[in-house]
Write an enzyme that holds these catalytic residues in place. Structure first.
Site, PDB file in Angstrom:
ATOM      1  N   HIS A  48       0.874  -1.185   0.000  1.00 57.12           N
ATOM      2  CA  HIS A  48       0.000   0.000   0.000  1.00 57.12           C
ATOM      3  C   HIS A  48       0.908   1.231   0.000  1.00 57.12           C
ATOM      4  O   HIS A  48       1.977   1.205   0.625  1.00 57.12           O
ATOM      5  CB  HIS A  48      -0.823   0.074   1.302  1.00 57.12           C
ATOM      6  N   CYS A  93      -2.564   2.898   9.103  1.00 57.84           N
ATOM      7  CA  CYS A  93      -3.658   1.986   8.677  1.00 57.84           C
ATOM      8  C   CYS A  93      -4.759   1.871   9.699  1.00 57.84           C
ATOM      9  O   CYS A  93      -5.879   1.497   9.356  1.00 57.84           O
ATOM     10  CB  CYS A  93      -3.165   0.562   8.494  1.00 57.84           C
TER      11      CYS A  93
HETATM   12  N1  ARG Z   1      -3.920  -7.298   6.871  1.00 56.20           N
HETATM   13  C1  ARG Z   1      -4.308  -6.095   6.220  1.00 56.20           C
HETATM   14  C2  ARG Z   1      -4.283  -6.286   4.723  1.00 56.20           C
HETATM   15  O1  ARG Z   1      -3.392  -6.901   4.227  1.00 56.20           O
HETATM   16  C3  ARG Z   1      -3.444  -4.956   6.625  1.00 56.20           C
HETATM   17  C4  ARG Z   1      -3.881  -3.652   6.048  1.00 56.20           C
HETATM   18  C5  ARG Z   1      -2.976  -2.544   6.428  1.00 56.20           C
HETATM   19  N2  ARG Z   1      -3.454  -1.328   5.922  1.00 56.20           N
HETATM   20  C6  ARG Z   1      -2.759  -0.387   5.267  1.00 56.20           C
HETATM   21  N3  ARG Z   1      -3.365   0.697   4.969  1.00 56.20           N
HETATM   22  N4  ARG Z   1      -1.520  -0.574   4.920  1.00 56.20           N
HETATM   23  O2  ARG Z   1      -5.114  -5.851   4.000  1.00 56.20           O
END
Ligand code: ARG
Length: 298
Positions: free
Chosen positions: A196, A292
């Site tokens: 991300h 997040c």
């Molecule tokens: N386990 C989650 C996923 O993989 C973690 C999300 C983390 N969020 C972020 N905005 N980086 O989707």
């Protein structure tokens, strides 16, 4: 017509011309009652199924929430839902926007993984209760879009940074640019551990950004350097193991960051920021940290 930026001259002009956007004063968080690692959809989750310490996760979440409160933000809490262990990562299910007339909008996400799709309607309901106008991306032309995990507002400007490659598709940003009438600077993500944009790019204020350079292409880095006179680079260990770039600077001065990022903290201090360390170790097991765990909105 979509205003998609891929070169630095266009970026410089667009940034100069971008209208103002108020600093968000509210935060939305989801309680970690049902937070766990139950499947693997990013490299950080590997080996962590069933290892989350619930009590510790709750306590760490409360510390993060209280930090936002102490910095003067209004925190809204939504209850987590059984069977949706990643719902606690509230950056991902939507992209909120406020227009110059004060009207509030939210674009809902199309989650990349099946396991997270059912989270989105709970956020839609929350937005409806809070007077937002809801929008959905066109699912026929857009395969995925994970909200503020990949779409990040520039500080105080109607100007968006758009990460793509793993969880959000390029095409989503054309629709966003048209919908919200904002330019979008495109940043392709090329390192699977930084899946991300918020894992490798943290806007600190109008002049400073914190990044992990190997997560970006050369073109992407050129855009970042054209926009920010100060680019703080996180070392590999702090970026990858401690999610240093998943920090959050809600007011342009105070940075909430996973504890132990000593090199980054040194650089923050040198550039006039105050840093506030929190322990998000239970959330790191799932591939997330401070940024997040919250959604900034108005
Ligand atoms: N386990 C989650 C996923 O993989 C973690 C999300 C983390 N969020 C972020 N905005 N980086 O989707």
């Amino acid at each position: 017509m979509a205003d998609i930026i891929t070169d630095k001259d266009t970026l410089t002009k667009a940034l100069e011309q971008a209208g103002p956007m108020p600093v968000p004063g509210d935060v939305l968080m989801v309680t970690p009652k049902h937070f766990a690692v139950e499947y693997v959809i990013n490299p950080h989750m590997k080996g962590n199924i069933g290892t989350v310490d619930k009590a510790r996760a709750r306590w760490q979440w409360e510390v993060v929430r209280d930090k936002f409160r102490h910095l003067g933000l209004k925190v809204h809490e939504m209850e987590g839902e059984r069977g949706l262990p990643d719902m606690v990562f509230t950056a991902n299910q939507s992209l909120p926007c406020i227009h110059p007339d004060g009207h509030k909008h939210a674009l809902m996400s199309i989650m990349h993984s099946e396991q997270r799709m059912e989270e989105v309607p709970y956020f839609e309901q929350w937005y409806r209760r809070h007077g937002y106008e809801i929008h959905y991306p066109d699912a026929d032309s857009i395969s995925d879009f994970e909200g503020m995990g990949d779409a990040i507002w520039h500080y105080k400007k109607r100007f968006l940074w758009g990460g793509f490659g793993y969880r959000s598709s390029r095409r989503a940003y054309e629709a966003i640019s048209d919908l919200f009438h904002v330019p979008v600077a495109m940043l392709e993500l090329i390192h699977p551990a930084f899946y991300h944009l918020d894992t490798c790019f943290c806007v600190l204020n109008e002049k400073c950004v914190l990044i992990y350079p190997p997560a970006f292409t050369r073109d992407g880095l050129a855009l970042i350097h054209a926009a920010f006179p100060v680019v703080i680079e996180a070392p590999e260990k702090e970026a990858q193991e401690l999610f240093a770039c998943n920090a959050c600077c809600p007011d342009g001065k105070n940075v909430i960051i996973q504890k132990g990022c000593s090199e980054v903290n040194k650089a923050l201090k040198k550039n006039g920021f105050a840093f506030h360390e929190v322990d998000t170790s239970e959330y790191l097991k799932s591939g997330g940290s401070v940024f997040c765990m919250k959604l900034l909105l108005w």
